[in-house]
Design an enzyme around this catalytic site. Structure first.
Site, PDB file in Angstrom:
ATOM      1  CD  GLU A 105      79.231  49.494  24.182  1.00 25.46           C
ATOM      2  OE1 GLU A 105      78.846  49.943  23.327  1.00 25.46           O
ATOM      3  OE2 GLU A 105      78.945  49.397  25.523  1.00 25.46           O
ATOM      4  CG  ASP A 134      71.448  48.096  29.286  1.00 23.42           C
ATOM      5  OD1 ASP A 134      71.070  48.344  30.400  1.00 23.42           O
ATOM      6  OD2 ASP A 134      71.109  48.744  27.896  1.00 23.42           O
ATOM      7  CE  LYS A 270      71.916  55.441  22.861  1.00 17.55           C
ATOM      8  NZ  LYS A 270      72.387  56.234  21.729  1.00 17.55           N
ATOM      9  CG  ASP A 294      76.370  55.936  21.253  1.00 15.65           C
ATOM     10  OD1 ASP A 294      75.278  56.324  21.962  1.00 15.65           O
ATOM     11  OD2 ASP A 294      76.322  55.933  20.241  1.00 15.65           O
ATOM     12  CG  ASP A 457      69.018  57.354  16.931  1.00 18.23           C
ATOM     13  OD1 ASP A 457      68.229  56.553  16.356  1.00 18.23           O
ATOM     14  OD2 ASP A 457      70.408  57.389  16.745  1.00 18.23           O
TER      15      ASP A 457
HETATM   16  O1  UPG Z   1      71.108  47.298  24.906  1.00 20.46           O
HETATM   17  C1  UPG Z   1      71.629  48.054  24.520  1.00 20.46           C
HETATM   18  C2  UPG Z   1      72.295  48.406  23.403  1.00 20.46           C
HETATM   19  C3  UPG Z   1      73.183  49.560  23.344  1.00 20.46           C
HETATM   20  N1  UPG Z   1      73.371  50.363  24.170  1.00 20.46           N
HETATM   21  C4  UPG Z   1      74.406  51.508  23.901  1.00 20.46           C
HETATM   22  O2  UPG Z   1      74.010  52.260  22.943  1.00 20.46           O
HETATM   23  C5  UPG Z   1      75.110  52.977  22.356  1.00 20.46           C
HETATM   24  C6  UPG Z   1      75.116  52.828  21.025  1.00 20.46           C
HETATM   25  O3  UPG Z   1      75.532  51.544  20.445  1.00 20.46           O
HETATM   26  P1  UPG Z   1      76.502  51.107  19.519  1.00 20.46           P
HETATM   27  O4  UPG Z   1      76.694  49.724  19.290  1.00 20.46           O
HETATM   28  O5  UPG Z   1      77.800  51.849  19.470  1.00 20.46           O
HETATM   29  O6  UPG Z   1      75.686  51.613  18.205  1.00 20.46           O
HETATM   30  P2  UPG Z   1      76.036  52.744  17.046  1.00 20.46           P
HETATM   31  O7  UPG Z   1      75.643  51.949  15.580  1.00 20.46           O
HETATM   32  O8  UPG Z   1      77.470  52.928  17.088  1.00 20.46           O
HETATM   33  O9  UPG Z   1      75.225  53.731  17.607  1.00 20.46           O
HETATM   34  C7  UPG Z   1      74.490  54.817  16.572  1.00 20.46           C
HETATM   35  O10 UPG Z   1      73.297  54.174  16.175  1.00 20.46           O
HETATM   36  C8  UPG Z   1      72.329  54.143  17.444  1.00 20.46           C
HETATM   37  C9  UPG Z   1      71.028  53.540  16.796  1.00 20.46           C
HETATM   38  O11 UPG Z   1      70.850  52.724  15.916  1.00 20.46           O
HETATM   39  C10 UPG Z   1      72.287  55.134  18.166  1.00 20.46           C
HETATM   40  O12 UPG Z   1      71.713  55.010  19.379  1.00 20.46           O
HETATM   41  C11 UPG Z   1      73.507  55.502  18.779  1.00 20.46           C
HETATM   42  O13 UPG Z   1      73.681  56.715  19.498  1.00 20.46           O
HETATM   43  C12 UPG Z   1      74.415  55.875  17.481  1.00 20.46           C
HETATM   44  O14 UPG Z   1      75.596  56.209  17.794  1.00 20.46           O
HETATM   45  C13 UPG Z   1      76.144  52.355  23.024  1.00 20.46           C
HETATM   46  O15 UPG Z   1      76.674  53.374  24.044  1.00 20.46           O
HETATM   47  C14 UPG Z   1      75.934  51.141  23.767  1.00 20.46           C
HETATM   48  O16 UPG Z   1      76.400  50.773  24.911  1.00 20.46           O
HETATM   49  C15 UPG Z   1      72.886  50.436  25.699  1.00 20.46           C
HETATM   50  O17 UPG Z   1      73.118  50.937  26.190  1.00 20.46           O
HETATM   51  N2  UPG Z   1      71.927  49.047  25.679  1.00 20.46           N
HETATM   52 MN    MN Z   2      78.882  53.587  18.230  1.00 26.62          MN
END
Ligand code: UPG
Ligand code: MN
Length: 749
Positions: A105, A134, A270, A294, A457
């Site tokens: 990211e 994180d 998260k 996010d 979520d």
């Molecule tokens: O240990 C962690 C892992 C992830 N994140 C944050 O969580 C967000 C979502 O992560 P991402 O890898 O983008 O996952 P996505 O699959 O795109 O996310 C979708 O699916 C997730 C559930 O699986 C939800 O939490 C997200 O809000 C939703 O956008 C990002 O901002 C990460 O930085 C953290 O802060 N800490």
């Molecule tokens: Mn995402």
């Protein structure tokens, strides 16, 4: 009339009779098919017939869930100008951005999201923006620090010229002449100045890496010296303090938080990060509302918070949380990876709104703070007096500052103001960000974002619904937030696999909607709505069986499809096939998408279910059986997407399916191998014996070919080169189950 003029939102029903009719027609056809299979189980018999019966019953069940979820489609219209009647008392909002890994990211993406939030149309003094890192990365911190100078120019500029998109990377990707009519020379001058400043900021951020952060920064960065990413104390830094507090000021508070990490302490990904932000913001600003996004989801509609308030102010029970659909920008033409989710969200989110509100989707969501603290609706003053200090500590943890803030958020009045001095609260913030703070408290169990699923979520939203809150859908034009959908095979499949895992984890947990409908306040239709989402991964298993069925028939000379003489059955199947596809195609066309986008989505749906959902199913199963735990793998964010929002002129290669050696490609490869072999071994015999009315026929042959058409990227992958080819390791792993299956088929004849 006067009362109407004061209403902040209006409910708009969307369901059309024609759509309901087609929903029911498809359901009827599916049920007829199942009934026919059951009735002729004796006469046709055989394994293939039975497997087809099971799979088709499943499809009928899922379609029933679909009909339920789409029956009462509703959306809200919101009227921000009417807020001016209460403008003086607009509530404060804490804004949360989470990031986890500066490699996957890139900090410039996070910075853009933060800048877009700082510049929204809302009183500056009523916002505080918290970034959770994180990655504990000095580069992310440095990037935010660097962005302050630019933000001081950017925020006033956006407001002065009413800039439409307030993420600078997107804004500066087009020339102002196209995007505004205020093309006065003064504006152009400022525009050029800001663009140069942004490019300078971008250059500085992109050239920063851990070993090479400018020396003069060493004082600010000393907390990051010699720390490890997974082993460091809490770092909380006020990057910008809005000294004027609620009175106004240049821009909102900006706070950086890297929670404490220790190798032996669970951090819950998260969900853990958001819980820390909830507490840190509790002791620092304690706004009654929290918005979380996010790191890649910038605010695309500058009025988004005002629109959100139109749903949040008023009857609170109906908006425990307010969710904007997940929409994406910089999409590849015709959605080759089938992950823009356009139709899905336009159909289902309003549908769920009709049954007490959409689920929480993790990003683009406003929460009432007290909902996150587990307070049921209309709790008013009921329980506070009964709780002793010890009991409060058992729930909220042992920070006096935090307990006070939580009591106020839960039972006090809505906090409309933010303090101007937040630096004085850093020590309290560090304490609640420690990795042991949650031990022996209710965090993650009863309050905060809940632990136990990698789709925290959906689990958290389910809990809110279970205790009686409703939620509201914030569907705006222009869209509220825009994010980054993964491209390429590996990132897309691994994201889908995580979702599938997390959803099944919820289904099998003690918070399952099936239990909540009995013991909690979840309604029956709401439960069905959740089930549609949660049984998703099971489809992986069903689809694999269904995709192997034609091959099985070819290899064992059995059948699951009608012969030429069974006209009724034939007509039923053809009608189902044609009507279903016409129905889904119509949905895509209605959303303004192309036929190609429709096909890509149909194809990817098969690819996701056969591969990612199947693996997600098994990884959740292993967790449920206590064999292994599930992890949250962060999705890679493409920067290309961030730079050119309207660029749909992608080259052919951007949309090509790519592979790596991950296990997630094994099931699809195996299915392709089996079907290719079956066509070679069984096809000839069919052509020879076409006239005989037994065994596999043209139908089975056609279905086997259809499976290969759906899985075409995998067929091409067998001969492709580099990342476009399926690695040998995957082919070998897939060959084992494929050979085993064929061996079983041939031996069973
Ligand atoms: O240990 C962690 C892992 C992830 N994140 C944050 O969580 C967000 C979502 O992560 P991402 O890898 O983008 O996952 P996505 O699959 O795109 O996310 C979708 O699916 C997730 C559930 O699986 C939800 O939490 C997200 O809000 C939703 O956008 C990002 O901002 C990460 O930085 C953290 O802060 N800490
Ligand atoms: Mn995402």
């Amino acid at each position: 009339m006067a009362a109407d003029q004061c209403r902040l939102h209006e409910r708009v029903p969307l369901s059309k009779p024609l759509q309901r009719l087609s929903d029911l027609l498809i359901l009827f056809l599916l049920l007829s098919l199942v009934a026919y299979r059951v009735a002729s189980l004796r006469s046709h018999g055989g394994h293939a017939w039975f497997v087809a019966l099971v799979c088709e019953s499943w499809f009928a069940f899922v379609w029933l869930l679909n009909v339920n979820a789409k029956w009462n489609r509703v959306t809200y219209k919101t009227f921000p100008p009417r807020l001016s009647n209460i403008r003086t008392s607009l509530p404060a909002v804490d804004l949360f951005v989470t990031t986890a890994d500066p490699e996957l990211e890139p900090p410039i993406i996070t910075v853009n999201t933060v800048l877009s939030l700082l510049a929204v149309d809302y009183p500056v003094g009523k916002l505080a923006c918290y970034v959770s890192d994180d990655g504990g990365s000095p580069v992310t911190f440095y990037s935010l620090l660097q962005s302050v100078k630019f933000a001081k120019l950017w925020v006033p500029f956006c407001k002065k010229y009413n800039v439409r998109v307030r993420a600078p990377s997107v804004y500066f990707s087009t020339h102002p002449a196209e995007s505004t009519d205020t093309a006065s020379s003064h504006f152009i001058q400022q525009w050029t100045h800001l663009k140069n400043e942004y490019e300078e900021l971008q250059r500085r951020i992109e050239s920063a890496n851990e070993d090479q952060i400018p020396h003069h920064m060493s004082h600010e960065l000393k907390d990051f010296l010699n720390i490890e990413r997974r082993n460091h104390p809490s770092i909380v830094k006020v990057i910008w303090e809005n000294k004027e507090g609620s009175e106004g000021g240049l821009m909102p508070h900006l706070i950086y938080v890297a929670r404490e990490k220790r190798p032996k302490h669970p951090h819950h990904y998260k969900a853990g990060a958001l819980n820390v932000l909830t507490r840190v913001s509790g002791v620092m600003t304690n706004a009654a509302f929290m918005l979380n996004v996010d790191c890649d989801m910038f605010a695309n509609n500058p009025e988004v918070i005002l629109h959100g308030m139109c749903l949040l102010l008023g009857d609170e029970t109906s908006s425990g949380f307010v969710q904007a659909p997940q929409e994406f920008h910089g999409a590849l033409r015709d959605d080759p990876f089938g992950n823009q989710l356009v139709v899905l969200q336009k159909q289902f989110m309003p549908g769920l709104q009709g049954i007490r509100g959409p689920f929480y989707a993790g990003t683009g969501c406003f929460h009432r703070r007290k909902v996150i603290y587990g307070s049921p609706p209309n709790n008013n003053n009921k329980n506070k007096a009964n709780l002793s200090r010890e009991e409060l500590e058992m729930v909220f943890g042992n920070s006096t500052e935090f307990i006070e803030s939580a009591v106020e958020a839960t039972w006090g009045k809505c906090n409309n103001d933010l303090p101007s001095n937040i630096s004085g609260r850093i020590e309290a913030a560090k304490k609640v960000a420690s990795s042991t703070y949650e031990f022996n408290t209710s965090w993650g169990k009863e309050i905060g974002l809940l632990y136990g699923s990698v789709t925290e979520d959906v689990l958290t939203g389910l809990r809110c619904h279970s205790i009686g809150w409703r939620s509201a859908l914030l569907m705006l034009e222009p869209p509220a937030f825009l994010g980054n959908a993964p491209t390429g095979g590996p990132a897309s499949l691994s994201q889908q696999k995580r979702w599938a895992t997390g959803l099944l984890e919820i289904f099998a947990s003690k918070r399952s909607p099936v239990l909540a409908v009995i013991t909690k306040e979840l309604t029956f239709r709401q439960c069905l709505g959740y089930l549609l989402l949660l049984v998703w991964p099971v489809r992986g298993v069903v689809e694999v069986c269904y995709a192997l069925l034609p091959a099985y028939c070819l290899l064992t000379s059995s059948s699951f499809l009608p012969k030429a003489s069974e006209l009724g059955f034939l007509a039923l199947l053809l009608a189902l096939f044609v009507i279903y596809n016409a129905y889904t195609l119509a949905e895509y066309l209605q959303c303004g998408l192309s036929i190609r986008a429709w096909w890509n989505n149909q194809r990817m749906l098969k690819i996701y279910s056969l591969n990612a959902w199947l693996l997600g199913f098994f990884s959740a199963l292993l967790k449920i059986l206590g064999i292994s735990d599930t992890i949250f793998e962060v999705t890679r964010k493409d920067q290309r997407n961030n730079d050119d929002s309207n660029d749909t002129t992608n080259t052919a290669d951007d949309g090509r399916f790519t592979f790596d050696s991950s296990l997630v490609f094994v099931p699809g490869t195996a299915v392709v191998l089996v079907n290719v072999s079956a066509l070679v071994l069984g096809g000839r015999q069919i052509i020879v014996g076409a006239m005989e009315e037994k065994g596999a026929g043209v139908g089975e042959l056609a279905c086997s070919v259809l499976v290969l058409v759906y899985l075409w990227p995998f067929v091409k992958g067998l001969v492709g080169k580099g990342s476009y080819g399926i690695p040998w390791a995957v082919i070998c792993k897939a060959a084992v189950p494929a050979c085993f299956f064929m061996h079983l088929c041939i031996n069973s004849v």
